[in-house]
Design an enzyme around this catalytic site. Structure first.
Site, PDB file in Angstrom:
ATOM      1  N   SER A 217     -41.939   8.609 -58.578  1.00  0.00           N
ATOM      2  CA  SER A 217     -40.730   8.347 -57.812  1.00  0.00           C
ATOM      3  C   SER A 217     -40.056   9.666 -57.433  1.00  0.00           C
ATOM      4  O   SER A 217     -40.456  10.741 -57.888  1.00  0.00           O
ATOM      5  CB  SER A 217     -39.755   7.501 -58.635  1.00  0.00           C
ATOM      6  OG  SER A 217     -39.112   8.293 -59.621  1.00  0.00           O
ATOM      7  N   LYS A 218     -39.002   9.550 -56.637  1.00  0.00           N
ATOM      8  CA  LYS A 218     -38.286  10.745 -56.171  1.00  0.00           C
ATOM      9  C   LYS A 218     -37.584  11.473 -57.304  1.00  0.00           C
ATOM     10  O   LYS A 218     -37.244  12.647 -57.177  1.00  0.00           O
ATOM     11  CB  LYS A 218     -37.263  10.357 -55.099  1.00  0.00           C
ATOM     12  CG  LYS A 218     -37.900   9.933 -53.774  1.00  0.00           C
ATOM     13  CD  LYS A 218     -36.850   9.688 -52.711  1.00  0.00           C
ATOM     14  CE  LYS A 218     -37.496   9.401 -51.364  1.00  0.00           C
ATOM     15  NZ  LYS A 218     -36.498   9.201 -50.295  1.00  0.00           N
ATOM     16  N   ARG A 219     -37.358  10.777 -58.412  1.00  0.00           N
ATOM     17  CA  ARG A 219     -36.614  11.390 -59.519  1.00  0.00           C
ATOM     18  C   ARG A 219     -37.524  12.057 -60.538  1.00  0.00           C
ATOM     19  O   ARG A 219     -37.039  12.700 -61.475  1.00  0.00           O
ATOM     20  CB  ARG A 219     -35.768  10.324 -60.223  1.00  0.00           C
ATOM     21  CG  ARG A 219     -34.638   9.774 -59.360  1.00  0.00           C
ATOM     22  CD  ARG A 219     -33.907   8.641 -60.039  1.00  0.00           C
ATOM     23  NE  ARG A 219     -34.779   7.509 -60.315  1.00  0.00           N
ATOM     24  CZ  ARG A 219     -35.137   6.603 -59.414  1.00  0.00           C
ATOM     25  NH1 ARG A 219     -34.672   6.701 -58.173  1.00  0.00           N
ATOM     26  NH2 ARG A 219     -35.926   5.601 -59.726  1.00  0.00           N
TER      27      ARG A 219
END
Length: 438
Positions: A217-219
């Site tokens: 994910s982006k995190r």
């Protein structure tokens, strides 16, 4: 027709490592075949697009060295053989309107409320993917493949339609994109067929997963390309690492320059299985690239990180930087690796100090300090000879004294070669630190 590939990001966030990998594979394929690489900005989502995100994409691409032949700020609009007037989707509505009219004239669109749907041809659609092989979707099952909206009730066009129009208008020969688009491609082929055009060749590359197998994910660590320069990675190393996510040279080699990647890259060598992202492996690749650059280049690249920690750049800086070049994985690690060579107030590793002081051989350090203080000449070799002399005079082996001496001089258990430490610190500082170690 010469090879034409593209990267088509949406400016709704930072450049993700998955997007960077897609851009890289398209760039490598175009460069390998002396083709053209296009950057196209899919900015039709006005509510989510930001100027900051657009700039982050450009900055990330430029930092990675992935230059585009056509696209924003390239002058490509003037050179493009297509009828494209812009590489921003938001500025291409007249083109989409013209293609919409073509589909209307061909009786492939019908109104559904205030929206327009594309009437699928009810037959099996087989695509020949250059990575995934043959994939068939049976459009005879209308319950599973309902007709697709191409124009929303607000007048805006959906991704599938504008994506296809752009690829046709910009004369793409190869569309290399993430596997998450694989099931979209038969829809795109239906649109292309209805428009009486020839489709590009498609290659869908595997997803990037976290080490535990979950979708990245982006995190997640390593997801944002913009973080890499701040963390002290070399751009060539990041490109090298990203290339290894889903592609293999089919040899034991893993460290490549950009030129070597172009030479070796092929779609046939892309793996079918998802790639696992390993941030530690990325750091290792960076270390290998640091080892290959010149000391002068390394010193220049490390300088901003050193200055950010308020460490003085003095006449000893070249020797200091040379001493740690083979020891660090990231440029951001340089300040902590060299601070004890530059200042007398560097932080100490309390665990290492306690371990060294608990070593029986540390009792010889006062004698070593006085022996060194009496020396008339000073060099790394002379200092090492002093250790041997004091150790042997007290029934110890020189190697047994090395660890306590290292900690006394540096305040840590690991670091540059002890000879470099002696040479850089000089006799006066070495004697003072040995005397104060008790």
């Amino acid at each position: 027709m010469s090879v034409r590939t593209r990267f088509a990001p949406s400016p709704t966030g930072y450049l993700h490592v998955g997007g960077a990998r897609t851009a890289l594979f398209n760039w490598l394929y175009a460069r390998k075949h002396n083709g053209t690489f296009i950057l196209r900005v899919e900015d039709t989502d006005a509510a989510r697009n930001t100027e900051e995100a657009r700039q982050a994409i450009f900055d990330g691409m430029n930092w990675l060295g992935l230059d585009w032949d056509e696209g924003p700020d390239s002058g490509g609009d003037l050179r493009s053989p297509s009828s494209s007037s812009s590489y921003y989707q938001s500025q291409r509505k007249p083109i989409y309107d013209a293609y919409f009219e073509k589909l209307l004239a061909a009786d492939r669109l019908y109104k559904d409320g205030d929206a327009y749907r594309f009437r699928f041809d009810r037959k099996p659609m087989t695509m020949h993917d250059l990575v995934c092989g043959e994939v068939t979707i049976d459009y005879r099952d209308e319950s599973n493949t309902p007709d697709m909206v191409v124009k929303r009730s607000d007048g805006s066009y959906v991704f599938h339609f504008v994506n296809v129009v752009d690829d046709l208008e910009m004369k793409m020969t190869h569309v290399i994109r993430g596997e998450d688009h694989l099931m979209n491609t038969p829809k795109h082929l239906q649109l292309i067929e209805a428009l009486g055009a020839q489709p590009p060749q498609y290659a869908h590359i595997p997803l990037i997963l976290n080490p535990d197998g979950t979708k990245m994910s982006k995190r997640d660590v390593g997801a944002a390309v913009g973080d890499y320069p701040r963390q002290g990675f070399l751009s060539g190393a990041v490109v090298n690492f990203i290339a290894l996510l889903g592609w293999s040279s089919k040899t034991d080699d893993e460290i490549f320059t950009l030129t070597e990647l172009i030479d070796r890259f092929s779609l046939e060598a892309i793996n079918r299985a998802p790639a696992r992202f390993d941030f530690e492996k990325c750091k290792w690749v960076n270390q290998q690239h640091i080892a290959k650059i010149s000391t002068e280049t390394f010193a220049d690249l490390a300088k901003p990180f050193v200055e950010a920690e308020n460490l003085a750049i003095t006449e000893t800086y070249p020797a200091v930087i040379t001493a740690v070049k083979e020891k660090v994985r990231l440029l951001s690690e340089v300040p902590a690796a060299i601070d004890f060579l530059i200042t007398d107030t560097a932080a100490q590793d309390e665990e290492a100090v306690a371990k060294a002081k608990g070593n029986p051989n540390s009792a010889l350090i006062p004698a070593l300090a006085e022996h060194m203080a009496a020396l008339t000449d000073w060099s790394a070799e002379i200092a090492k000879e002093a250790i041997a002399t004091v150790a042997q005079a007290n029934g110890a082996k020189p190697g047994q004294l090395m660890f306590p001496v290292r900690v006394a001089l540096s305040g840590r258990a690991h670091g540059p070669d002890l000879g470099d430490v002696f040479a850089i610190l000089g006799k006066e500082k070495c004697v003072a630190r040995l005397r104060s170690f008790h």
